[in-house]
Design a protein around this motif. Structure first.
Motif, PDB file in Angstrom:
ATOM      1  N   GLU A  81       0.834  -1.202   0.000  1.00 59.92           N
ATOM      2  CA  GLU A  81       0.000   0.000   0.000  1.00 59.92           C
ATOM      3  C   GLU A  81       0.874   1.259   0.000  1.00 59.92           C
ATOM      4  OE1 GLU A  81      -3.187   2.558  -0.039  1.00 59.92           O
ATOM      5  OE2 GLU A  81      -3.091   0.412  -0.488  1.00 59.92           O
ATOM      6  N   ALA A  82       1.932   1.274   0.806  1.00 63.35           N
ATOM      7  CA  ALA A  82       2.843   2.422   0.825  1.00 63.35           C
ATOM      8  C   ALA A  82       3.564   2.569  -0.506  1.00 63.35           C
ATOM      9  CB  ALA A  82       3.848   2.267   1.967  1.00 63.35           C
ATOM     10  N   GLN A  83       3.927   1.440  -1.085  1.00 66.63           N
ATOM     11  CA  GLN A  83       4.599   1.456  -2.384  1.00 66.63           C
ATOM     12  C   GLN A  83       3.657   1.994  -3.462  1.00 66.63           C
ATOM     13  OE1 GLN A  83       5.733  -2.410  -4.163  1.00 66.63           O
ATOM     14  NE2 GLN A  83       7.850  -1.675  -4.084  1.00 66.63           N
ATOM     15  N   ARG A  84       2.391   1.576  -3.386  1.00 68.78           N
ATOM     16  CA  ARG A  84       1.384   2.044  -4.359  1.00 68.78           C
ATOM     17  C   ARG A  84       1.204   3.557  -4.277  1.00 68.78           C
ATOM     18  NH1 ARG A  84      -3.690   3.451  -4.689  1.00 68.78           N
ATOM     19  NH2 ARG A  84      -3.999   3.294  -2.446  1.00 68.78           N
ATOM     20  N   GLN A  85       1.330   4.109  -3.063  1.00 72.65           N
ATOM     21  CA  GLN A  85       1.178   5.548  -2.881  1.00 72.65           C
ATOM     22  C   GLN A  85       2.449   6.325  -3.224  1.00 72.65           C
ATOM     23  OE1 GLN A  85      -0.383   6.462   1.033  1.00 72.65           O
ATOM     24  NE2 GLN A  85      -2.108   5.042   0.819  1.00 72.65           N
ATOM     25  N   GLY A  86       3.499   5.614  -3.636  1.00 73.39           N
ATOM     26  CA  GLY A  86       4.697   6.284  -4.121  1.00 73.39           C
ATOM     27  C   GLY A  86       5.723   6.628  -3.064  1.00 73.39           C
ATOM     28  N   HIS A  87       5.628   6.037  -1.867  1.00 72.22           N
ATOM     29  CA  HIS A  87       6.599   6.356  -0.812  1.00 72.22           C
ATOM     30  C   HIS A  87       7.901   5.578  -1.019  1.00 72.22           C
ATOM     31  CE1 HIS A  87       3.523   8.569   1.247  1.00 72.22           C
ATOM     32  NE2 HIS A  87       2.759   7.501   1.420  1.00 72.22           N
ATOM     33  N   ALA A  88       8.989   6.161  -0.537  1.00 75.70           N
ATOM     34  CA  ALA A  88      10.299   5.491  -0.589  1.00 75.70           C
ATOM     35  C   ALA A  88      10.346   4.465   0.533  1.00 75.70           C
ATOM     36  CB  ALA A  88      11.418   6.513  -0.431  1.00 75.70           C
ATOM     37  N   ILE A  89      10.206   3.195   0.193  1.00 81.15           N
ATOM     38  CA  ILE A  89      10.050   2.153   1.211  1.00 81.15           C
ATOM     39  C   ILE A  89      10.651   0.853   0.735  1.00 81.15           C
ATOM     40  CG2 ILE A  89       7.763   1.548   0.319  1.00 81.15           C
ATOM     41  CD1 ILE A  89       6.955   0.845   3.206  1.00 81.15           C
ATOM     42  N   VAL A  90      11.153   0.054   1.675  1.00 77.87           N
ATOM     43  CA  VAL A  90      11.639  -1.290   1.373  1.00 77.87           C
ATOM     44  C   VAL A  90      10.976  -2.268   2.336  1.00 77.87           C
ATOM     45  CG1 VAL A  90      13.859  -0.549   0.437  1.00 77.87           C
ATOM     46  CG2 VAL A  90      13.623  -0.980   2.888  1.00 77.87           C
ATOM     47  N   HIS A  91      10.932  -3.524   1.925  1.00 79.56           N
ATOM     48  CA  HIS A  91      10.298  -4.566   2.725  1.00 79.56           C
ATOM     49  C   HIS A  91      11.328  -5.212   3.628  1.00 79.56           C
ATOM     50  CE1 HIS A  91       8.052  -8.617   3.043  1.00 79.56           C
ATOM     51  NE2 HIS A  91       7.511  -7.733   3.859  1.00 79.56           N
ATOM     52  N   GLY A  92      11.151  -5.122   4.938  1.00 82.60           N
ATOM     53  CA  GLY A  92      12.075  -5.727   5.889  1.00 82.60           C
ATOM     54  C   GLY A  92      11.626  -5.452   7.311  1.00 82.60           C
ATOM     55  N   ASP A  93      12.287  -6.090   8.267  1.00 87.31           N
ATOM     56  CA  ASP A  93      11.958  -5.927   9.678  1.00 87.31           C
ATOM     57  C   ASP A  93      12.959  -4.970  10.320  1.00 87.31           C
ATOM     58  OD1 ASP A  93      11.251  -6.099  12.319  1.00 87.31           O
ATOM     59  OD2 ASP A  93      11.278  -8.285  12.429  1.00 87.31           O
ATOM     60  N   ALA A  94      12.472  -3.790  10.723  1.00 91.55           N
ATOM     61  CA  ALA A  94      13.349  -2.759  11.283  1.00 91.55           C
ATOM     62  C   ALA A  94      13.968  -3.170  12.615  1.00 91.55           C
ATOM     63  CB  ALA A  94      12.569  -1.457  11.458  1.00 91.55           C
ATOM     64  N   ALA A  95      13.456  -4.231  13.243  1.00 92.47           N
ATOM     65  CA  ALA A  95      14.004  -4.669  14.528  1.00 92.47           C
ATOM     66  C   ALA A  95      15.312  -5.445  14.364  1.00 92.47           C
ATOM     67  CB  ALA A  95      12.980  -5.527  15.270  1.00 92.47           C
ATOM     68  N   HIS A  96      15.718  -5.727  13.102  1.00 95.40           N
ATOM     69  CA  HIS A  96      16.993  -6.413  12.858  1.00 95.40           C
ATOM     70  C   HIS A  96      18.121  -5.386  12.757  1.00 95.40           C
ATOM     71  CE1 HIS A  96      15.610 -10.518  12.350  1.00 95.40           C
ATOM     72  NE2 HIS A  96      14.624 -10.077  11.597  1.00 95.40           N
ATOM     73  N   ARG A  97      19.201  -5.626  13.465  1.00 93.69           N
ATOM     74  CA  ARG A  97      20.349  -4.703  13.450  1.00 93.69           C
ATOM     75  C   ARG A  97      20.887  -4.520  12.025  1.00 93.69           C
ATOM     76  NH1 ARG A  97      24.178  -3.275  17.390  1.00 93.69           N
ATOM     77  NH2 ARG A  97      23.306  -4.802  18.832  1.00 93.69           N
ATOM     78  N   ARG A  98      20.990  -5.619  11.283  1.00 97.74           N
ATOM     79  CA  ARG A  98      21.563  -5.549   9.937  1.00 97.74           C
ATOM     80  C   ARG A  98      20.673  -4.760   8.995  1.00 97.74           C
ATOM     81  NH1 ARG A  98      22.612 -11.766   8.821  1.00 97.74           N
ATOM     82  NH2 ARG A  98      22.880 -10.994   6.697  1.00 97.74           N
ATOM     83  N   ILE A  99      19.370  -4.848   9.180  1.00 95.92           N
ATOM     84  CA  ILE A  99      18.438  -4.092   8.338  1.00 95.92           C
ATOM     85  C   ILE A  99      18.619  -2.598   8.590  1.00 95.92           C
ATOM     86  CG2 ILE A  99      15.999  -3.587   7.921  1.00 95.92           C
ATOM     87  CD1 ILE A  99      16.822  -6.188   6.685  1.00 95.92           C
ATOM     88  N   LEU A 100      18.692  -2.206   9.869  1.00 97.97           N
ATOM     89  CA  LEU A 100      18.882  -0.791  10.201  1.00 97.97           C
ATOM     90  C   LEU A 100      20.237  -0.289   9.707  1.00 97.97           C
ATOM     91  CD1 LEU A 100      17.431  -0.511  13.827  1.00 97.97           C
ATOM     92  CD2 LEU A 100      16.537   0.561  11.765  1.00 97.97           C
ATOM     93  N   SER A 101      21.238  -1.136   9.817  1.00 94.35           N
ATOM     94  CA  SER A 101      22.562  -0.746   9.329  1.00 94.35           C
ATOM     95  C   SER A 101      22.525  -0.510   7.822  1.00 94.35           C
ATOM     96  CB  SER A 101      23.578  -1.829   9.676  1.00 94.35           C
ATOM     97  OG  SER A 101      24.843  -1.509   9.150  1.00 94.35           O
ATOM     98  N   ALA A 102      21.844  -1.390   7.107  1.00100.10           N
ATOM     99  CA  ALA A 102      21.721  -1.235   5.659  1.00100.10           C
ATOM    100  C   ALA A 102      20.913   0.001   5.281  1.00100.10           C
ATOM    101  CB  ALA A 102      21.070  -2.478   5.057  1.00100.10           C
ATOM    102  N   ALA A 103      20.016   0.437   6.186  1.00 99.57           N
ATOM    103  CA  ALA A 103      19.222   1.646   5.932  1.00 99.57           C
ATOM    104  C   ALA A 103      20.027   2.906   6.193  1.00 99.57           C
ATOM    105  CB  ALA A 103      17.964   1.631   6.809  1.00 99.57           C
ATOM    106  N   GLY A 104      21.311   2.771   6.552  1.00 98.95           N
ATOM    107  CA  GLY A 104      22.163   3.928   6.787  1.00 98.95           C
ATOM    108  C   GLY A 104      21.913   4.577   8.127  1.00 98.95           C
ATOM    109  N   LEU A 105      21.678   3.748   9.150  1.00101.68           N
ATOM    110  CA  LEU A 105      21.390   4.294  10.472  1.00101.68           C
ATOM    111  C   LEU A 105      22.523   5.189  10.969  1.00101.68           C
ATOM    112  CD1 LEU A 105      19.519   4.330  12.976  1.00101.68           C
ATOM    113  CD2 LEU A 105      20.748   2.318  13.801  1.00101.68           C
ATOM    114  N   ALA A 106      23.760   4.802  10.672  1.00103.76           N
ATOM    115  CA  ALA A 106      24.907   5.572  11.164  1.00103.76           C
ATOM    116  C   ALA A 106      24.936   6.984  10.586  1.00103.76           C
ATOM    117  CB  ALA A 106      26.210   4.839  10.832  1.00103.76           C
ATOM    118  N   LYS A 107      24.329   7.180   9.406  1.00103.20           N
ATOM    119  CA  LYS A 107      24.319   8.500   8.759  1.00103.20           C
ATOM    120  C   LYS A 107      23.023   9.264   8.994  1.00103.20           C
ATOM    121  CE  LYS A 107      24.846   6.749   4.681  1.00103.20           C
ATOM    122  NZ  LYS A 107      24.941   6.750   3.208  1.00103.20           N
ATOM    123  N   ALA A 108      22.068   8.630   9.688  1.00102.33           N
ATOM    124  CA  ALA A 108      20.736   9.227   9.826  1.00102.33           C
ATOM    125  C   ALA A 108      20.736  10.378  10.826  1.00102.33           C
ATOM    126  CB  ALA A 108      19.727   8.170  10.254  1.00102.33           C
TER     127      ALA A 108
END
Length: 569
Positions: A445-472
């Motif tokens: 639904e978020a993708q259909r509305q055109g938002h910048a989004i990826v499918h994953g579980d934010a509670a995983h350390r590696r997922i947050l790291s890949a999302a650029g948490l260190a630069k956020a």
């Protein structure tokens, strides 16, 4: 006599309060607390309360109100709207479980009536336990949540013919198909009759009571309808709870449904609690030593056999293996209506203690285990269906590709209804951000509305790291899963420069815990909605924007004063 009854009542209330309070602190179902209270005070425990006619009468009142409230929630339009999940999936799950268990027990030499009854008891899961746990996890609207809810609704309805069967068979020395068909026919005729005849009559009575503007009169009218319908069903040769269910259906869907539900809920909660206490009083834990293998076998039937049948039903209806297995785990336990069927059968003499007690104990054990299973069902499915590492790696790659060009961006954890609004605000403000959503339906639904989004579980350390948490520059969390939120806060605080975090939560109960976990701002949705509504109400009452703003600002400052700078409203 009066002193004896008072002593018994005080014992039941005191022990129940302690047990329910203990289980509430452990986030376990209240029903298990009542069962434990019954075990403690019953004849197989401290023997403080005897299981007599007076106690059983209160328990039967609990069943009447339980089935009345189920009838209130029963809606033909709801069934038709979700006919695949309710009618098709529910009938396959209940029918498949009942038939499989009954056939196996019949082959082992059990009476066909007992075999069918035990199969029906195994087929039922706890709507209260499953829905409460899914609600706490924010998963009722997910695909597996909706699928499980549909099956649970059908299970509640399927209790009615099983109650008719128990009532019929308890009066017969052997299987009499004709008598059962007659009683089922009577129940169907009663259902049709009340839909045509009693519906306008009952609603006229409630309308008259409502026009009197007397809360007491309306409550008495609702009580009269529930108990009167149960009594009429008894006169017609049906079980008392069936009449109460029919009465609930008559009121369900009317303008009075919610008022009746609110008025009678305290009666139902207390009396159903007493029913569970009486069930606990009948459980003899000494039989765990006598029949350990039988109890373990029945636990396996609930946890694995029932789960396997539910999983197959999900696959037959073309659900993904992950969704089918998730629902199978959610429903792999016993429920209140299973307790009801077993208790009625044992009290009527249809089911012997030697056969019924091991099932009863196994049902109670799996019911207590259910919240833990549901809570960890996602992790269990991840391990059993597909390669978890491959899925996490795929999500990491997608995130890294999206976040490579981002710097000083916002990591938005959760893109449901709240998260999508936040993403829209970031887009309007031209603030770089990336959204992470684990639920596939919300992601699409978020993708259909055109938002910048990826499918994953934010509670995983590696997922947050890949999302650029260190630069956020900021982390925004919009879901309400407490353990997952605490993990994200921990990961954000461990960065070289701690990342500020904003957390949206459903209410203000967990503010202190979230702030201690590292949240910079906690946004309780109930307070925000309440103050916004108060502001608009004050304006409509004639106050100026400045006057209304001053009052709302004062209220905001008084809310959670110890966390005043950490609460966003």
């Amino acid at each position: 006599m009066t002193e004896h009854l008072l002593t018994q009542s005080l014992s039941m209330i005191m022990v129940s309060a302690v047990a329910v309070g203990l289980f509430a602190a452990l986030r376990m179902p209240a029903a298990m607390g009542y069962l434990l209270a019954g075990l403690a005070i019953g004849p197989y425990g401290l023997n403080l309360v005897a299981l007599g006619d007076d106690t059983l009468f209160l328990a039967e009142l609990g069943l009447i109100f339980l089935m009345f409230m189920v009838g209130l929630e029963f809606s033909l339009s709801t069934l038709l709207a979700a006919r695949t999940d309710v009618l098709l999936a529910g009938s396959l799950q209940v029918g498949g479980t009942l038939a499989t268990i009954a056939a196996a027990l019949w082959a082992l030499g059990l009476d066909p009536r007992i075999a069918i009854l035990l199969g029906g008891a195994v087929a039922m899961s706890s709507t209260a336990v499953a829905m409460k746990q899914l609600a706490e996890q924010g998963e009722i609207s997910n695909q597996h949540g909706r699928f499980a809810l549909g099956i649970l609704l059908f299970q509640d309805i399927a209790t009615i013919p099983l109650l008719v069967a128990v009532d019929s068979w308890s009066r017969q020395a052997s299987v009499d198909p004709f008598d059962l068909v007659v009683r089922l026919g009577l129940a169907a005729i009663a259902l049709i009759a009340v839909s045509i005849i009693a519906r306008p009559l009952v609603r006229t009575v409630l309308a008259g009571a409502s026009k009197s503007r007397s809360n007491d009169l309306f409550l008495l009218a609702a009580l009269f309808v529930a108990l009167g319908a149960a009594y009429l069903a008894h006169l017609a040769g049906l079980a008392l709870p069936i009449g109460a269910f029919i009465a609930g259906m008559v009121i369900g869907g009317s303008d009075f449904q919610h008022r009746v539900e609110d008025d009678l809920r305290p009666f139902r909660d207390v009396l159903v609690g007493l029913f569970f206490v009486t069930v606990g009083m009948q459980i003899d834990l000494r039989l765990i030593v006598v029949f350990p293998y039988a109890i373990l076998a029945w636990c396996a039937v609930f946890l694995f056999g029932k789960a396997l049948i539910t999983f197959i039903v999900g696959l037959l209806l073309r659900r993904s293996a992950a969704v089918a297995l998730r629902v199978a785990v959610i429903l792999a336990h016993g429920g209140e209506f299973g307790l009801l069927l077993l208790t009625l059968a044992m009290n009527s003499g249809l089911l012997t203690s030697e056969v019924g007690q091991p099932v009863l104990i196994a049902l109670a054990l799996t019911m207590g285990l259910a919240p833990v299973l549901i809570q960890h069902s996602a992790a269990l499915v991840e391990h059993l269906v597909g390669d978890r590492r491959a899925r996490v790696a795929a999500a990491e790659d997608a995130l890294r590709t999206t976040s490579e060009s981002l710097d000083q961006h916002v990591v938005l954890c959760g893109c449901g209804r709240v998260g999508r609004l936040v993403a829209t605000a970031f887009e309007e403000a031209k603030i770089p951000h990336i959204g992470i959503e684990s639920d596939l339906a919300r992601f699409k639904e978020a993708q259909r509305q055109g938002h910048a989004i990826v499918h994953g579980d934010a509670a995983h350390r590696r997922i947050l790291s890949a999302a650029g948490l260190a630069k956020a520059r900021l982390v925004v969390i919009t879901f309400d899963r407490h353990s997952a939120v605490e993990r994200i806060l921990k990961f954000a605080s461990e960065q070289q420069v701690a990342i500020p975090c904003v957390v949206s939560t459903a209410d203000d109960h967990d503010i202190t815990a979230l702030v201690k976990a590292g949240a910079n701002v906690v946004f309780p949705e109930n307070l925000a909605a309440g103050l916004a509504l108060a502001d608009q109400s004050l304006l409509l009452c004639g106050l100026t924007q400045e006057e209304a703003g001053r009052i709302v600002t004062t209220l905001r400052a008084e809310l959670n004063p110890e966390l005043r700078e950490r609460v966003g409203i």
